[in-house]
Design an enzyme around this catalytic site. Structure first.
Site, PDB file in Angstrom:
ATOM      1  N   CYS I  52       0.865  -1.187   0.000  1.00 39.18           N
ATOM      2  CA  CYS I  52       0.000   0.000   0.000  1.00 39.18           C
ATOM      3  C   CYS I  52       0.902   1.238   0.000  1.00 39.18           C
ATOM      4  CB  CYS I  52      -0.902   0.004   1.236  1.00 39.18           C
ATOM      5  SG  CYS I  52      -1.765   1.589   1.462  1.00 39.18           S
ATOM      6  N   ASP I  59      -0.200  -5.918   0.124  1.00 38.87           N
ATOM      7  CA  ASP I  59      -1.491  -6.247  -0.486  1.00 38.87           C
ATOM      8  C   ASP I  59      -1.297  -7.486  -1.356  1.00 38.87           C
ATOM      9  OD1 ASP I  59      -3.268  -4.256   0.431  1.00 38.87           O
ATOM     10  OD2 ASP I  59      -2.350  -2.761  -0.914  1.00 38.87           O
TER      11      ASP I  59
END
Ligand SMILES: [Ca+2]
Ligand SMILES: [Ca+2]
Ligand SMILES: [Ca+2]
Ligand SMILES: [Ca+2]
Ligand SMILES: [Ca+2]
Ligand SMILES: [Ca+2]
Ligand SMILES: [Ca+2]
Ligand SMILES: [Ca+2]
Ligand SMILES: [Ca+2]
Ligand SMILES: [Ca+2]
Ligand SMILES: [Ca+2]
Ligand SMILES: [Ca+2]
Ligand SMILES: [Ca+2]
Ligand SMILES: [Ca+2]
Ligand SMILES: [Ca+2]
Ligand SMILES: [Ca+2]
Lengths: 156, 156, 156, 156, 156, 156, 156, 156, 156, 156
Positions: I52, I59
Site C-alpha cells: 500500500c 497487499d
C-alpha cells in the site's frame, strides 16, 4: 543453507528427464529441520501418469504422499523427477501406489508414511488405492504418527 | 479495556513494516479473557509469503495457527506484522512452519499449539507441513487440548 | 401449546431492539420436549456483529451454538434479540464467544454447550474462537454429550 | 418379490394424502433382506414442511433418517406419506425431530436410529436438532451400531 | 505382466454384455501385488442402474466398493461387466448393496469389505444403504482393516 | 415512514395464513422510492410448495420473481403470504408460474416482470418454467427493462 | 504519492465512526490514475447492515458498487466509513441501494455507476435491488461504459 | 382439471415400461396453459442411458430439453417413459440428441426447441451434442423464442 | 525451436529476482505461432503482491491478463519475473492494473489486451479494477478481438 | 450401423498407441447423422499432456474441442489416440492448441471449430489459449455457427 547443500536437482542448470521406468535413484533427501519435534508433511502430486500394463493406454491420477519424518525429508524437485519416471511405464494402479511407498520408505526410513492414489475412471470405474507403512518396533512413535496423520486428515 | 492496555500495534497511528527477516520481537499478547475455561482459537492467515532459500523465487501459502491458551493470547495485528517479516526471507516451507510454531510457543507458553502451512505448488507439487507442540507434563491438560482441537477440526 | 406459554418474544406484536450492550435478560427458554432422550440441537447465527473495543470498527461473524439440553431449550427469537444486543458493544472476539457461552449456560444449565465464532478477516487474518462448557459432575452424561456432539459434527 | 407383498402404498393405483396431523399408521415395513449382516441405511428427505405452532407460518427443512435395522426396514413410499402428514400440523422443530424418531422406533424396533433436522432460518437463525435412539440392553450390538453410523457419517 | 495372465475381460477383443440378472461368474481377480502390506483400495462406480422390483421403473445410483485385500484383488473391467448385469434386474436398493457385498466376499475372501449405495431420490426421498463384511476370526487383522478404512474415509 | 403507511401485513401483530387457494387479494404494494430511475429488483422465494392437480402429491420448488417497477413495488411480507396461499392448491408447475406472473402484473403494472420456477424432480425429471411480461407500448422502456434484466442476470 | 495527498481517512491515526444516519460527507475521492483510458472498477462490500424501518430489526447484505470513472475514484477506506453510517439507520433495501447510488454519483460524476444489493432473506424471501446511473449526454461514452460493465460481469 | 383429461400415463394404476427401442408413441401432450404469453420451459432429465451401437457397452448422460410452446406442452411422466425406451437401444450420442429433438418437434410443433446431451466420459473424453429446432417462417416468433432461451440460459 | 531462441529467462541456469520496483525491461516476447489466425490467450497470475503506497502494508491479489496477439506473444517465465518486481513497490490497485496493461501493450503491440485485478479485501472491502486496451485504427480487427474475448469469457 | 462401418479404432481388438509426435493420420470421421440440422457438439478432453520444448518437463492440461459439423463428425476413440500422440512431443501451449485446431479442420472441414486449452500453472502462472476457425465464405452459416456456440457456452 547447509540443509540444501548436496542437492543435485533443486537449482541445477540442466534437468534431463528419465520417462521410461521408475528410478528410485532420482530421489534425494535433506536433513529433518526439527528432529524430535512432532510434525508431519503432505505432498500433493496431481500430475501422475503411467500406462496400462495390458492395453498400453495412458492412465492419469493424483498421488498424495504424507509422512512423519525421522532423520530425513524428501526434496520435492527430486520427487517430481522420480514420479515423471513412471510416464511411459506399464503398471496397475495398486502396484504403482505400493511401489512409490516402498521406494520412499527406502529413502527416508520415516516413522510412518502413507501414499494415496486417486486415478481417473476407466470404463466408468475409478480405482483409489491407499498404502500405509510404519517403522518397525516402537509402538509409542507409531501412536504419535497416527495422531499426526489424524490432525493432518482433519485438515486436508 | 484493561486487556488492550500495553498493546503497541493495535490502534497505533504509524505502523512500520519489517520485511527482511523473521522478528519474534514483533509479537504481542494480551491476558486470556477466560483462564481456566475450556476454549481454543484458530487464526487463518491466507497471505503468507517468503522466498525459496536456493532459487530466491517468491513462495506463497496459507498458515493456520490454532492453540489452546494458558495465560496469554496472541494479539492478531502483531501476528500480522510478525508474519510479514518473512516476506523477503529465504527458508524451506518445513522450516517456516516449525519456526512460527517455536516463536509462538515462546510468546504464549500455551497448553497446546498447532501450525499448518498450505503452500502453492511448485513444479506441480504442493508441500503441506503440520507442526504440533504441547506444554510439558500434565497429561490431563494435554488430553483436554487434543479434545478441543478435535472439536475445532470437526468444524473448520 | 403449553410449551409456548410464557414466551414474551415469539408471536409478540411489538419487538423493541436493545442494541447497545449484551443483555442476558433478553434470553428465554421453554421446557425440553423429550427430557431423558439423547438429542442435541445446533443454532446457526450467521448475522453476528459487534465493535472492535480499541478502534471502534464494526466486526462481522457467524456464531454456531450447539448444546445437549437438560431441562430447558433456548427460544430462538429471544436468542436473536440477545445476539442483536452486541450490535454497538465493543469486545474482542475471544471475549464475545466466551461471554455468549457463559450467558447461555446461566439460562439453560445444559448437559453440555459449545459456541464457535467464525469472524471475517481484519488485516488479512480471521480469528475463530471455540468455547466448550460441561455441567459439573456426572462423567457418564459428559461422555453421552460428547458422543452427541460427534454425531452432530459428522453431519454439520 | 415376497418381501414386497402386503405393501399397500408402493405400486398402489390411488394414493390419498393425509396432510393435517402426523399419522404413524401410514408407516409400513418389509423384512430385513439380510438379517444378522452388519449394514445401515440412510433416508434423505429434503422436502419436510410443517407449521410454526405459535405464528402458524409454514416452516421448511430436510430430515435425515438413519438406522441399523433389526428385523424390519421402513418402506420409503409409506415414509413419504407419513412425512407429508406433518404438512398442516403445528410443532416446534425439536418436537418434530423427536416425534419422527419415536414413531419409527415404534414401527421398526431397530438396533439404533437417528433423526437429524436441518430447518431453514427464521429471523436469521437456523435450528438443527439431532435425536438418537438405541434398542435397550445388548451393549455389543450398540457398539456395532455406533461403528456402522461412524462408517456412514464418514461417507455422507 | 504375470499378474494380468488369465484375465479374460481386460484387453479382450469382443465383450458381450449380460444385462438381465446379476451374474457373479463375470467377476475376475488377480493376485494381491503386496500381500502382507497394509493397504486398502476403493472402487467408485457412479453408473449403477437396476429396476424397481414392484413398479419396474429404472433406478439409478452410485456404488462405492472398498476392501482390504488378503490374497486377491478384483479386476475392474470384470467388475464393470458384473455391475452391468443388474441393468434389467428388479431388486430393492437394500438387497442390491448386500448382494454385491456377498458376491465380492465370495470372489476375494478379503480381510474386510464395504459397499455403499447412493441412489437417486424417488418421491423426494433418497435411500443410501451401507453394508460391512469382515473375515471371520483374527481380531487383530479386523482392527488393522478398520484403521485402513478410517484412513481411506478421512480422504474420500 | 410514509412509504410504509397503509401496509397491513408488515409489522402487524396477528398474521393469519390462507393456505388453500391462491388469493391475489393478499398482495400489497408501496410507492416506487425512485420513480424514473433505472433500477430492477429480484425476489428469491426458495420455499414454494403446492399440490399435483392429478395425484395430490405435494410439490416443492423455488420461485425467482424479478421486475422493473413503474409506480409500485410489492411488499415482501405480503408476497410471502400470497405464495403460502398455494400450499394446499392443485396446479401444474407451468400454470403456477404463469399465474403468479399475471397476479403480480395486476398488482404492479410494472415496466417488465419475469417469474422463474425451479421445481424438485418427480420421476427423475425437473420442470423449470420461465414467464416474461412487458407493459404494452413504449418500445424504449421495454429495451431499458431488457437491459436491466441483463445486468441483473449477469449478477444473479 | 501526490494522488494520496489530501486524503483524511486512509493512514489517519484516529478513526471515529458515525453509525446513526447515512453521511455522504464521509466520502472522499482521489484523481483517476489513467483518465481517458478504458477501465472500470468494482468494490465488493459484504458487510452492509441497516435496520428495517418498520420493525427496527437489523438487516444484513452485500453491496457491489461498480463504476466507470471520469475524473475521480472513490477512496475505499472513506467508502467503508460511509457504508458504516447506515448501521443504526432505518430504510427499505430498495431505498438504500438507490441512496448509495445517488451519493456516489454526487461524489464522482462518473461515466456510469451501478449498485447491487444482495440482502439476507427475511420470512424466507431475499430482496436484491440493482440501480444503474449514467452521466447525461454523450451516447458514445455510455456505450463504452456498457461494454466495460459487460467485460466486468463476464468476469465477476 | 380439463387440461389433464385424456392423459394416460400420469395417475394411471399400472405403468409398463418399453425398454428396447425408442417409441415416440409413448409421448403425450396437454394444452398450453397460457397460449400467446411469452414463456419457456426446461426439463432436466439426469437419468438418460442407452447402449454404444458398436461395443454394446451402456452409456450414461443427462438430457436438458428446453422449448417455447405454441399450442401444446409435453406431459413429463410420458416424457420419462419415452426416454426410458432408449435403455437397451444402440445409438451414437449425436444421433440420440437429434432423435429426441425430432420426436418432440413431431409431438409439440413448438415455436422453438433445444436438446442438450451431457454424456459421461469414455476413454477420458466426454461428448456433449446440442440440437436446435425452430418452427418454419415467422422470424418475429423466432426472435422472441431466442430471447426467451437467453433469459432461461442466464438463469440455468 | 527457433521461436524459443533469444529467450533469456526460460531454461536459464541462474535467475536473479528484482523485487523493488516494476521493471518492464524484464519482459520478453516470442513470435506469434499462427499470425493471421483468430486466437486469444489468457494468463492467470494468482500470486501478485505489492505494498500500500500510504500505509506500507502488503497487499495480495490475482491478475488475469488476456490479449489477442498481433506479431508477438509474452513469454510466461519473463512475465513471472516482471510481476515479482512489484513485490516491494508501493502503488494503488487501480494504478498497478493500468501500469501492467501499459507495459504489456509496449512489449506486444497487441490487437487488444485486458488486465483484471482481484485484490484481497482490506477493511472488509475488495477492489477489482479491469483495464482494456485496443490497437489504434482498424475497427474490423477490434470487432474480431471483442468476439474472441467474448468466447474466452464464456469459458473462463 | 452403416455410420460405424469403416471405423478402424472403435471396437478394434488390438490398439497400439503412437506417443512420440502428433499424427493427424490417427484421426477418423463418420457421416453427420443430421446434415442440414442446426446442431453443435463439444468434446471434453481433460487428460492432455505434452513436453515443454525448452526444458523437456511434462505439461498437463484440459482441451475443450467444439465444432459445428458440416458433412463429417470426428470419432472420439480416434481423437483419443490422436491426442495421446502429443505425449512425448515438445511444443508451447499456444502451438498445441492451434495445431489441434488445424488438424481437425483438415479432417472435418466444419462450418466452425474452436479449441480451448486450460494448462496447469508453471511458476505460478497458468496459460489458456483459445483458437477459432470458420469455413471460408457463407456469412449466413458463420452467423448460425456463432449462435450455436453461444447456446453451447451459455450451457457449458
Ligand atoms: Ca528411522
Ligand atoms: Ca476438518
Ligand atoms: Ca503455561
Ligand atoms: Ca463437520
Ligand atoms: Ca459427514
Ligand atoms: Ca428388535
Ligand atoms: Ca470405532
Ligand atoms: Ca469422508
Ligand atoms: Ca480429510
Ligand atoms: Ca446468471
Ligand atoms: Ca457474472
Ligand atoms: Ca465468465
Ligand atoms: Ca405463441
Ligand atoms: Ca500491431
Ligand atoms: Ca459458460
Ligand atoms: Ca447458463
Amino acid at each position: 543453507m547447509s540443509d540444501a547443500d548436496g542437492l543435485r536437482a533443486l537449482g541445477s542448470a540442466r534437468t534431463d528427464y528419465h520417462l521410461d521406468r521408475p528410478d528410485a535413484g532420482l530421489l534425494e533427501a535433506f536433513p529433518n529441520p526439527r528432529p524430535g519435534a512432532a510434525w508431519v508433511v503432505g505432498l500433493d502430486c496431481p500430475e501422475f501418469t503411467s500406462l496400462c500394463p495390458v492395453t498400453g493406454q495412458p492412465d492419469f491420477g493424483r498421488l498424495l504422499i504424507d509422512y512423519v519424518p525421522d532423520g530425513r525429508c524428501v526434496e520435492s524437485k527430486s520427487l517430481k523427477l522420480y514420479l515423471f519416471s513412471y510416464r511411459n511405464h506399464g503398471a496397475f494402479h495398486e502396484a504403482c501406489v505400493n511401489g512409490v511407498a516402498d521406494d520412499l520408505v527406502g529413502l527416508l526410513a520415516p516413522v510412518a508414511l502413507r501414499v494415496r492414489g486417486d486415478f481417473n475412471p476407466r470404463g466408468g470405474i475409478a480405482i483409489r488405492p491407499l498404502a500405509l507403512r510404519f517403522a518397525e518396533g516402537d509402538p509409542a512413535r507409531r501412536r504419535e504418527a497416527l495422531e499426526l496423520f489424524e490432525h493432518y486428515d482433519r485438515w486436508r
